[in-house]
Design a protein around this motif. Sequence first.
Motif, PDB file in Angstrom:
ATOM      1  N   LEU A 187       0.827  -1.204   0.000  1.00 44.58           N
ATOM      2  CA  LEU A 187       0.000   0.000   0.000  1.00 44.58           C
ATOM      3  C   LEU A 187       0.863   1.256   0.000  1.00 44.58           C
ATOM      4  O   LEU A 187       0.598   2.213  -0.729  1.00 44.58           O
ATOM      5  CB  LEU A 187      -0.913   0.004   1.227  1.00 44.58           C
ATOM      6  N   ALA A 188       1.901   1.251   0.821  1.00 43.97           N
ATOM      7  CA  ALA A 188       2.774   2.423   0.942  1.00 43.97           C
ATOM      8  C   ALA A 188       3.463   2.740  -0.382  1.00 43.97           C
ATOM      9  O   ALA A 188       3.755   3.907  -0.666  1.00 43.97           O
ATOM     10  CB  ALA A 188       3.815   2.191   2.036  1.00 43.97           C
ATOM     11  N   HIS A 189       3.713   1.732  -1.182  1.00 48.51           N
ATOM     12  CA  HIS A 189       4.379   1.940  -2.466  1.00 48.51           C
ATOM     13  C   HIS A 189       3.405   2.226  -3.605  1.00 48.51           C
ATOM     14  O   HIS A 189       3.823   2.381  -4.759  1.00 48.51           O
ATOM     15  CB  HIS A 189       5.221   0.723  -2.832  1.00 48.51           C
ATOM     16  N   GLY A 190       2.114   2.287  -3.300  1.00 44.29           N
ATOM     17  CA  GLY A 190       1.139   2.557  -4.344  1.00 44.29           C
ATOM     18  C   GLY A 190       0.931   1.402  -5.298  1.00 44.29           C
ATOM     19  O   GLY A 190       0.499   1.617  -6.438  1.00 44.29           O
ATOM     20  N   GLN A 191       1.218   0.191  -4.845  1.00 46.26           N
ATOM     21  CA  GLN A 191       1.078  -0.973  -5.721  1.00 46.26           C
ATOM     22  C   GLN A 191      -0.369  -1.416  -5.865  1.00 46.26           C
ATOM     23  O   GLN A 191      -0.733  -2.045  -6.864  1.00 46.26           O
ATOM     24  CB  GLN A 191       1.910  -2.131  -5.183  1.00 46.26           C
ATOM     25  N   ILE A 192      -1.194  -1.098  -4.870  1.00 47.30           N
ATOM     26  CA  ILE A 192      -2.556  -1.637  -4.846  1.00 47.30           C
ATOM     27  C   ILE A 192      -3.571  -0.641  -5.395  1.00 47.30           C
ATOM     28  O   ILE A 192      -4.377  -0.977  -6.259  1.00 47.30           O
ATOM     29  CB  ILE A 192      -2.936  -2.039  -3.409  1.00 47.30           C
ATOM     30  N   ARG A 218      -4.682   3.228  -7.051  1.00 46.49           N
ATOM     31  CA  ARG A 218      -4.196   4.329  -7.878  1.00 46.49           C
ATOM     32  C   ARG A 218      -4.209   5.644  -7.109  1.00 46.49           C
ATOM     33  O   ARG A 218      -3.365   6.508  -7.322  1.00 46.49           O
ATOM     34  CB  ARG A 218      -5.066   4.450  -9.139  1.00 46.49           C
ATOM     35  N   SER A 219      -5.154   5.792  -6.218  1.00 47.33           N
ATOM     36  CA  SER A 219      -5.312   7.028  -5.455  1.00 47.33           C
ATOM     37  C   SER A 219      -4.408   7.026  -4.225  1.00 47.33           C
ATOM     38  O   SER A 219      -4.417   6.079  -3.433  1.00 47.33           O
ATOM     39  CB  SER A 219      -6.765   7.188  -5.011  1.00 47.33           C
ATOM     40  N   ARG A 220      -3.635   8.108  -4.064  1.00 47.28           N
ATOM     41  CA  ARG A 220      -2.791   8.218  -2.883  1.00 47.28           C
ATOM     42  C   ARG A 220      -3.629   8.339  -1.620  1.00 47.28           C
ATOM     43  O   ARG A 220      -3.274   7.793  -0.571  1.00 47.28           O
ATOM     44  CB  ARG A 220      -1.872   9.436  -3.014  1.00 47.28           C
ATOM     45  N   ARG A 221      -4.732   9.063  -1.715  1.00 44.35           N
ATOM     46  CA  ARG A 221      -5.598   9.236  -0.548  1.00 44.35           C
ATOM     47  C   ARG A 221      -6.178   7.902  -0.103  1.00 44.35           C
ATOM     48  O   ARG A 221      -6.198   7.576   1.083  1.00 44.35           O
ATOM     49  CB  ARG A 221      -6.726  10.212  -0.882  1.00 44.35           C
ATOM     50  N   ILE A 264      -5.492   6.068   3.560  1.00 45.55           N
ATOM     51  CA  ILE A 264      -6.569   5.660   4.469  1.00 45.55           C
ATOM     52  C   ILE A 264      -6.494   4.164   4.745  1.00 45.55           C
ATOM     53  O   ILE A 264      -6.584   3.711   5.896  1.00 45.55           O
ATOM     54  CB  ILE A 264      -7.950   6.028   3.876  1.00 45.55           C
ATOM     55  N   ALA A 265      -6.311   3.382   3.674  1.00 50.04           N
ATOM     56  CA  ALA A 265      -6.187   1.928   3.849  1.00 50.04           C
ATOM     57  C   ALA A 265      -4.960   1.589   4.688  1.00 50.04           C
ATOM     58  O   ALA A 265      -4.993   0.688   5.530  1.00 50.04           O
ATOM     59  CB  ALA A 265      -6.116   1.243   2.488  1.00 50.04           C
ATOM     60  N   GLY A 266      -3.851   2.321   4.464  1.00 47.16           N
ATOM     61  CA  GLY A 266      -2.631   2.078   5.224  1.00 47.16           C
ATOM     62  C   GLY A 266      -2.816   2.354   6.699  1.00 47.16           C
ATOM     63  O   GLY A 266      -2.293   1.610   7.550  1.00 47.16           O
ATOM     64  N   LEU A 267      -3.556   3.395   7.036  1.00 47.38           N
ATOM     65  CA  LEU A 267      -3.819   3.706   8.444  1.00 47.38           C
ATOM     66  C   LEU A 267      -4.651   2.602   9.103  1.00 47.38           C
ATOM     67  O   LEU A 267      -4.390   2.212  10.246  1.00 47.38           O
ATOM     68  CB  LEU A 267      -4.548   5.048   8.556  1.00 47.38           C
ATOM     69  N   LEU A 268      -5.632   2.097   8.374  1.00 50.14           N
ATOM     70  CA  LEU A 268      -6.478   1.044   8.932  1.00 50.14           C
ATOM     71  C   LEU A 268      -5.717  -0.270   9.065  1.00 50.14           C
ATOM     72  O   LEU A 268      -5.821  -0.966  10.083  1.00 50.14           O
ATOM     73  CB  LEU A 268      -7.718   0.847   8.052  1.00 50.14           C
TER      74      LEU A 268
END
Length: 358
Positions: free
Chosen positions: A99-104, A106-109, A113-117
């Motif tokens: 998630l942190a690398h934007g692999q999953i 397209r939207s950074r936002r 949010i997913a990374g925080l959860l």
Amino acid sequence: MGIRVGTHQHRRQIVTVVETARASGERGSDFAKLSRRVAQAGLLDKRPGYYTARIGLVAGLFAGSWALFAAVGDSWWQVLVAVLLAVAFAQVTLLAHDLAHGQICRSRRTSRIAGLLVGNLAIGLGYGWWMDKHTRHHANPNHEDHDPDVSPEVLLWSDNQAGAARGLSRFIGRWQAFLFFPLLTLEALNLKVASFRGLRRESLKNRKAEGLLLVAHNVAYLGGVFLVLSPGKALVFLAVHLACYGIYLGCTFAPNHKGMPVLTAEDELDYLRRQVLTSRNVRGGHLINTALGGLNYQIEHHLFPSMPSANLRRAQPIVREYCESIGVDYAECGLVASWTQAMRHLHEVGRPLRVGRV
């Protein structure tokens, strides 16, 4: 094929690579050529189907482990559940990494949010703090001045660090190769503490949300454990779970760079060489690929951080062939051999401290 272990050999090889790259006059174009080949193969495209399946499986493992914990109850069999839950936590951590690398997404936002959860709430690791730290690692892998993953806080990674070591790092540095795996039992606890410490940074985005989610995780985690288990069993459960979680993470990340060249300010390498020469791939089948979350293809991951992990295997032959064509060493070995190289490097760095030369 791989880079020789040992700091002096590393220095000679890096100097040779720099001189060769300068002589070619094409240092800035090598990565661009490779990137075009990879993009034309469609390997930078997102893989929603793959990640839907992977997220489902990991979520099932995570939820199932907690369900098993509740079903087993106040029993010493929970020691085995703690090991299973450590595996589940590690797999969730690997998803947070993607998630942190934007692999999953397209939207950074959406990714944040997913990374925080996933990071803060599910496993209790600060997503924003770790993302900042990991971004600096990717920018300067194995650089003794800029890579936080080779900072000499406890372990020493270069001759320069050994010469300047004081206090605890100097004491541990003498026998750090033998202490590496025992120290990994504390890594999960260290990451949790560092996540809270990271909240003190004013530059951290969403500090309030990160802090609340970290607190929520720890209240639920500790509350659930002590609610189900007697105090003695609860403490053993926590110790086993955190120790196994830390060892899993360490055994996942250590093979990637440890024992590879440690760069200094003297090393002026282009992007491709900086990433390839400091990284190591780990051979193995689907089991290794699943256990390491695709990070066994570390060279490809460092060259193309946003590439979905499912595509790294397909990118490997392209990258390896290209590196061979331009004379850049491509390091690859088995899992045990990668650990062995890392331990030899740690032991060699600590030699001057053991014989009293520094």
